[in-house]
Design an enzyme around this catalytic site. Structure first.
Site, mmCIF file in Angstrom:
data_model
loop_
_atom_site.group_PDB
_atom_site.id
_atom_site.type_symbol
_atom_site.label_atom_id
_atom_site.label_comp_id
_atom_site.label_asym_id
_atom_site.label_seq_id
_atom_site.Cartn_x
_atom_site.Cartn_y
_atom_site.Cartn_z
ATOM 1 C CE LYS A 53 -25.629 9.383 0.504
ATOM 2 N NZ LYS A 53 -26.211 8.039 0.454
ATOM 3 C CD GLN A 97 -25.622 4.787 2.343
ATOM 4 O OE1 GLN A 97 -25.942 5.966 2.449
ATOM 5 N NE2 GLN A 97 -25.173 4.275 1.208
ATOM 6 C CG ASP A 120 -31.926 8.245 -1.092
ATOM 7 O OD1 ASP A 120 -31.389 9.006 -1.921
ATOM 8 O OD2 ASP A 120 -31.412 7.166 -0.726
#
Ligand code: NAP
Length: 280
Positions: A53, A97, A120
């Site tokens: 990413k 994450q 996200d």
């Protein structure tokens, strides 16, 4: 039957090409879009995902701020770091994450992310806004699935979409996005009875189960469109690709399907967030 392979790399390339110009415009105005990634612990797959990413950001001129915290980090320490990033005006998006080590309250950490930086789509507020139809940053995999359908001009309105999986980051939000596009949506899960028969009703089938090759070829109605969000060990999707290819009119491969588009959606949301911030 003629079938179309839905090429995620092509779709992602198209998204990224369109972003480059927007990034350049922002940089000219003195703002470099910035995504902060937080990795807690040293799970090798998570390290790889975060690295991918970050690299994808840098390739198109987005700054990647990479924060790596030790596995002993407490919930409070993680919240402190998230709050620091929330307050940092040079940071436009925050990605924590998943999964974090089990002693950490992951939900509490996700909820601490400022809605304006939730690129996200992990907060319950972001999910609620997505479901209501005005969410700015839906979770990236559901957004990727919609982007693929859109890129290939696959009609959604009036179609029966069957989603297998109901997780907060994937099954539920993709069901909401499909519903918002006027599909008739059935969301399946581990307690669904006669799953094969339900999947057979789908004009659009989204697999988000987390089990390799789980969706069988004879579950797919002739001509259905199959989107495989699964990503299991060994680069294997949730769909038995070769068997489903027989009946599907269009299908995403794994790898090279939903995955690359997911990353491009994260980049897009970060650029969107940077633009929002300067236009405030
Ligand atoms: P998850 O949180 O484990 O959710 C799996 C879902 O599948 C649950 O809702 C579960 O039902 C359902 N399920 C499990 N067994 C089932 C069965 N036998 N029949 C019907 N439904 C069943 O997984 P996730 O995070 O949503 O991820 C799903 C997949 O997508 C994984 O392969 C993951 O690696 C992949 N993924 C890919 C990306 C990407 O960028 N491509 C991003 C995120 C995730 P219950 O709710 O009843 O337990």
């Amino acid at each position: 039957m003629e079938n179309l392979i839905l090429d995620g790399r092509v779709v992602a390339g198209n998204v990224k090409d369109r972003l480059k110009e927007r990034v350049a415009t922002l940089v000219n105005k003195g703002v470099t879009p910035c995504l902060a990634t937080i990795l807690v612990g040293d799970d090798p797959s998570s390290e790889t995902y975060v690295r991918m990413k970050g690299n994808a950001c840098e390739k198109i001129g987005i700054k990647s701020m990479r924060i790596h915290l030790p596995k002993e980090t407490t919930t409070e320490e993680l919240l402190e770091k998230i709050n620091e990033l929330n307050a940092d005006e040079t940071v436009h998006g925050i990605l924590l994450q998943h999964p974090v080590p089990s002693h950490i309250d992951e939900r509490k950490a996700f909820e601490a992310i400022d809605i304006h930086k939730d690129v996200d789509g992990v907060t319950s507020l972001g999910y609620g806004q997505t479901a209501f139809g005005f969410g700015k940053y839906p979770s990236c995999t559901p957004a990727a699935i919609m982007e693929i359908l859109d890129y290939y001009n696959i009609p959604v309105e009036g179609k029966h979409a069957v989603v297998i999986g109901r997780s907060p980051i994937l099954g539920k939000p993709v069901s909401a996005l499909l519903l918002n596009k006027n599909a008739t949506v059935t969301t399946c899960h581990s307690r669904t009875t006669n799953l094969a028969d339900v999947v057979k009703l789908g004009d659009i089938v989204v697999a988000a189960v987390g089990k390799p090759k789980f969706i069988q070829g004879n579950w797919i109605k002739k001509g259905a469109v199959v989107l495989d969000a699964g990503y299991n060990k060994g680069n294997i999707g949730d769909v038995d690709y070769d068997a489903c290819l027989e009946n599907a009119s269009a299908i995403t491969p794994v790898p090279g399907g939903v995955g690359p588009v997911t990353i491009s959606m994260l980049l897009k949301h970060t650029v969107d967030a940077a633009e929002e911030m300067i236009n405030k």
